[in-house]
Write a protein that holds these residues in place. Structure first.
Motif, PDB file in Angstrom:
ATOM      1  N   THR A   1       0.780  -1.165   0.051  1.00 31.56           N
ATOM      2  CA  THR A   1       0.031  -0.013  -0.033  1.00 31.56           C
ATOM      3  C   THR A   1       0.942   1.196   0.060  1.00 31.56           C
ATOM      4  O   THR A   1       2.131   1.184   0.567  1.00 31.56           O
ATOM      5  CB  THR A   1      -0.874   0.385   1.290  1.00 31.56           C
ATOM      6  OG1 THR A   1      -0.210   0.099   2.399  1.00 31.56           O
ATOM      7  CG2 THR A   1      -2.045  -1.188   1.189  1.00 31.56           C
ATOM      8  N   PRO A   2       0.548   2.198  -0.531  1.00 28.19           N
ATOM      9  CA  PRO A   2       1.122   3.674  -0.533  1.00 28.19           C
ATOM     10  C   PRO A   2       1.249   4.039   0.835  1.00 28.19           C
ATOM     11  O   PRO A   2       0.463   4.023   1.711  1.00 28.19           O
ATOM     12  CB  PRO A   2       0.327   4.590  -1.584  1.00 28.19           C
ATOM     13  CG  PRO A   2      -1.011   4.100  -1.458  1.00 28.19           C
ATOM     14  CD  PRO A   2      -0.757   2.496  -1.332  1.00 28.19           C
ATOM     15  N   PRO A   3       2.555   4.796   1.304  1.00 30.53           N
ATOM     16  CA  PRO A   3       2.390   5.432   2.350  1.00 30.53           C
ATOM     17  C   PRO A   3       1.454   6.521   2.668  1.00 30.53           C
ATOM     18  O   PRO A   3       1.043   7.094   1.789  1.00 30.53           O
ATOM     19  CB  PRO A   3       4.063   6.114   2.455  1.00 30.53           C
ATOM     20  CG  PRO A   3       4.257   6.371   0.771  1.00 30.53           C
ATOM     21  CD  PRO A   3       3.544   5.364   0.323  1.00 30.53           C
ATOM     22  N   PRO A   4       1.048   6.650   4.138  1.00 31.46           N
ATOM     23  CA  PRO A   4       0.073   7.723   4.077  1.00 31.46           C
ATOM     24  C   PRO A   4       0.616   9.031   3.825  1.00 31.46           C
ATOM     25  O   PRO A   4       1.854   9.405   4.088  1.00 31.46           O
ATOM     26  CB  PRO A   4       0.073   7.504   5.705  1.00 31.46           C
ATOM     27  CG  PRO A   4       1.096   6.919   6.256  1.00 31.46           C
ATOM     28  CD  PRO A   4       1.655   5.937   5.118  1.00 31.46           C
ATOM     29  N   ALA A   5      -0.347   9.944   3.388  1.00 34.56           N
ATOM     30  CA  ALA A   5       0.209  11.315   3.019  1.00 34.56           C
ATOM     31  C   ALA A   5       0.345  12.116   4.287  1.00 34.56           C
ATOM     32  O   ALA A   5      -0.276  11.982   5.103  1.00 34.56           O
ATOM     33  CB  ALA A   5      -0.568  11.985   1.995  1.00 34.56           C
ATOM     34  N   PRO A   6       1.337  13.129   4.005  1.00 30.58           N
ATOM     35  CA  PRO A   6       1.359  14.154   5.314  1.00 30.58           C
ATOM     36  C   PRO A   6       0.205  15.015   5.480  1.00 30.58           C
ATOM     37  O   PRO A   6      -0.414  15.165   4.292  1.00 30.58           O
ATOM     38  CB  PRO A   6       2.750  14.909   5.010  1.00 30.58           C
ATOM     39  CG  PRO A   6       3.143  14.579   3.603  1.00 30.58           C
ATOM     40  CD  PRO A   6       2.334  13.386   3.121  1.00 30.58           C
ATOM     41  N   PRO A   7       0.021  15.707   6.596  1.00 30.82           N
ATOM     42  CA  PRO A   7      -1.315  16.496   6.514  1.00 30.82           C
ATOM     43  C   PRO A   7      -1.307  17.817   5.412  1.00 30.82           C
ATOM     44  O   PRO A   7      -0.178  18.285   4.861  1.00 30.82           O
ATOM     45  CB  PRO A   7      -0.997  17.378   7.913  1.00 30.82           C
ATOM     46  CG  PRO A   7      -0.074  16.249   8.709  1.00 30.82           C
ATOM     47  CD  PRO A   7       0.807  15.733   7.785  1.00 30.82           C
ATOM     48  N   GLY A   8      -2.422  17.776   4.859  1.00 34.24           N
ATOM     49  CA  GLY A   8      -2.909  18.672   3.736  1.00 34.24           C
ATOM     50  C   GLY A   8      -2.352  18.068   2.516  1.00 34.24           C
ATOM     51  O   GLY A   8      -2.539  18.933   1.297  1.00 34.24           O
ATOM     52  N   TYR A   9      -1.696  16.868   2.188  1.00 33.18           N
ATOM     53  CA  TYR A   9      -1.541  16.400   0.959  1.00 33.18           C
ATOM     54  C   TYR A   9      -2.526  15.174   0.682  1.00 33.18           C
ATOM     55  O   TYR A   9      -3.053  14.731   1.709  1.00 33.18           O
ATOM     56  CB  TYR A   9      -0.317  15.699   0.927  1.00 33.18           C
ATOM     57  CG  TYR A   9       1.091  16.715   0.764  1.00 33.18           C
ATOM     58  CD1 TYR A   9       1.432  16.830  -0.557  1.00 33.18           C
ATOM     59  CD2 TYR A   9       1.541  17.540   1.775  1.00 33.18           C
ATOM     60  CE1 TYR A   9       2.351  17.885  -0.782  1.00 33.18           C
ATOM     61  CE2 TYR A   9       2.545  18.427   1.351  1.00 33.18           C
ATOM     62  CZ  TYR A   9       2.896  18.486   0.195  1.00 33.18           C
ATOM     63  OH  TYR A   9       3.943  19.565  -0.265  1.00 33.18           O
ATOM     64  N   PRO A  10      -3.085  15.006  -0.695  1.00 31.94           N
ATOM     65  CA  PRO A  10      -3.735  13.950  -0.912  1.00 31.94           C
ATOM     66  C   PRO A  10      -3.228  12.749  -0.717  1.00 31.94           C
ATOM     67  O   PRO A  10      -1.748  12.700  -0.889  1.00 31.94           O
ATOM     68  CB  PRO A  10      -4.262  14.348  -2.337  1.00 31.94           C
ATOM     69  CG  PRO A  10      -3.100  15.123  -2.866  1.00 31.94           C
ATOM     70  CD  PRO A  10      -2.660  15.937  -1.556  1.00 31.94           C
ATOM     71  N   GLN A  11      -4.032  11.640  -0.512  1.00 30.26           N
ATOM     72  CA  GLN A  11      -3.267  10.247  -0.491  1.00 30.26           C
ATOM     73  C   GLN A  11      -2.769  10.057  -1.839  1.00 30.26           C
ATOM     74  O   GLN A  11      -3.221  10.308  -2.849  1.00 30.26           O
ATOM     75  CB  GLN A  11      -4.606   9.338  -0.333  1.00 30.26           C
ATOM     76  CG  GLN A  11      -4.000   7.910   0.004  1.00 30.26           C
ATOM     77  CD  GLN A  11      -3.098   7.869   1.206  1.00 30.26           C
ATOM     78  OE1 GLN A  11      -3.099   8.412   2.116  1.00 30.26           O
ATOM     79  NE2 GLN A  11      -2.057   6.962   1.261  1.00 30.26           N
ATOM     80  N   GLY A  12      -1.411   9.491  -1.674  1.00 28.47           N
ATOM     81  CA  GLY A  12      -0.622   9.096  -2.740  1.00 28.47           C
ATOM     82  C   GLY A  12       0.255  10.000  -3.375  1.00 28.47           C
ATOM     83  O   GLY A  12       1.075   9.986  -4.438  1.00 28.47           O
ATOM     84  N   ALA A  13       0.153  11.446  -2.658  1.00 22.84           N
ATOM     85  CA  ALA A  13       1.317  12.404  -2.954  1.00 22.84           C
ATOM     86  C   ALA A  13       2.668  12.128  -2.828  1.00 22.84           C
ATOM     87  O   ALA A  13       2.854  11.439  -1.667  1.00 22.84           O
ATOM     88  CB  ALA A  13       0.508  13.751  -2.339  1.00 22.84           C
TER      89      ALA A  13
END
Length: 353
Positions: A187-199
């Motif tokens: 699975t892709p890593p979790p996005a940091p706050p304010g970024y869409p998933q997969g960014a």
């Protein structure tokens, strides 16, 4: 005759080596003389004076004690950082920052030199290994002046004089993805706050700014030795703003009657704060636990740069109008010496090998 001549050469070489500064040294900038002085803190004597370039304001030493960097400020007129070889006690070159102008605050961390450029409202980073500016970060604030870089360069704090703010910048990297169960797709890593998933974050991560309003013309500031607070001396209204760096907000405002404050520094043990003022004759000492003034030390007609000796024994204060550096005993809180230095300002500490 050959033996005598050889002996004479050996003697001269030994004298030259003995006169080359080495060990712990105080670095003092002179605005009027355009020089960097290397001072022996044991004798308070100047051992070398080196050309510093135009309008020198701040100086920082590399961690290995071999190099000093000097910001040539000129209120935006200049665009260079002068490099001094401390082992040879001579100027080696100037770093051309064009198109960045008005370099001022300097901080050496993790093998690189961080600096502010006021005209462009940015923080920059110079890599001595590559000889290039390898990073620039906009602040969006007016007169980004002084800066503090935390170990690991994951947090930067700057004082922005004309905006009356303290800017806290935190670096965020992409979080590591959790390992997938056996046989499952990763699975892709979790996005940091304010970024869409997969960014995907840029190389080196991204920086998240928080702007904290402080007092009028907050300029001199320092971070407490435990890294929990930043104290900002507000030259315009004579107050000190205490910023909680975890909460990222002002936790207290002290009325210290320190208008024209220029620099603020914690003692290495964190128990006291010293504040210099450009147009006042005293150095103000505050107790960090009680937030109370405990002393005003007469030092001259005004002062700028303040530097703590790493062992906590002394502080050095650039008394610019009086053309000397005052030496303060941090136990007695008294002036115990003076170092002749024409129109001094920026100070730094170096352990020259």
């Amino acid at each position: 005759m050959r033996l005598s001549f050889a002996a004479a050469l050996l003697t001269l070489s030994s004298l030259a080596a003995a006169q080359t500064p080495s060990g712990p040294r105080l670095l003092v900038l002179s605005k009027s003389e355009h020089t960097l002085a290397i001072v022996n803190p044991a004798t308070l004597k100047v051992e070398a004076r080196i050309p510093s370039g135009d309008d020198p304001h701040e100086v920082a030493a590399s961690s290995d004690g071999r190099t000093a960097y000097i910001s040539n400020y000129g209120f935006g007129q200049f665009h260079t950082i002068t490099v001094v070889d401390l082992l040879a006690a001579k100027q080696s070159r100037a770093i051309d920052l064009t198109p960045l102008r008005g370099p001022h605050g300097l901080f050496f961390a993790d093998g690189k030199l961080w600096f502010t450029a006021e005209v462009n409202k940015v923080i920059g980073r110079y890599d001595p290994a590559s000889g290039k500016v390898d990073f620039i970060l906009g602040t969006g604030q007016n007169r980004t002046h002084m800066l503090y870089v935390f170990p690991g360069t994951r947090r930067i704090v700057t004082a922005n004089v004309n905006s009356g703010t303290l800017l806290i910048l935190d670096r965020v990297d992409m979080a590591a993805a959790p390992p997938p169960p056996p046989g499952a797709m990763p699975t892709p890593p979790p996005a940091p706050p304010g970024y869409p998933q997969g960014a995907i974050l840029p190389p080196g991560g991204d920086w998240f700014p928080v702007v904290v309003p402080v007092g009028s013309r907050g300029e001199g500031f320092d971070v407490s030795p435990d890294g929990k607070e930043a104290w900002v001396a507000n030259a315009g209204d004579g107050t000190v703003s205490i910023v909680d760096l975890a909460a990222k907000k002002v936790s207290a405002t002290l009325n210290t009657s320190t208008k024209s404050a220029n620099r603020l520094k914690f003692t290495p043990d964190g128990k006291h704060v010293l504040i210099s003022m450009l147009s006042q004759p005293d150095l103000v000492v505050l107790d960090t636990a009680t937030h109370k003034e405990i002393k005003r030390i007469p030092i001259g007609r005004g002062a700028a740069g303040v530097l703590m000796q790493p062992d906590g024994a002394r502080a050095y204060v650039s008394c610019t109008p009086d053309s000397y550096v005052a030496v303060i005993d941090l136990n007695s809180l008294e002036v115990v010496g003076r170092i002749a230095a024409g129109n001094p300002d920026g100070l730094a500490w170096a352990v020259i090998p």
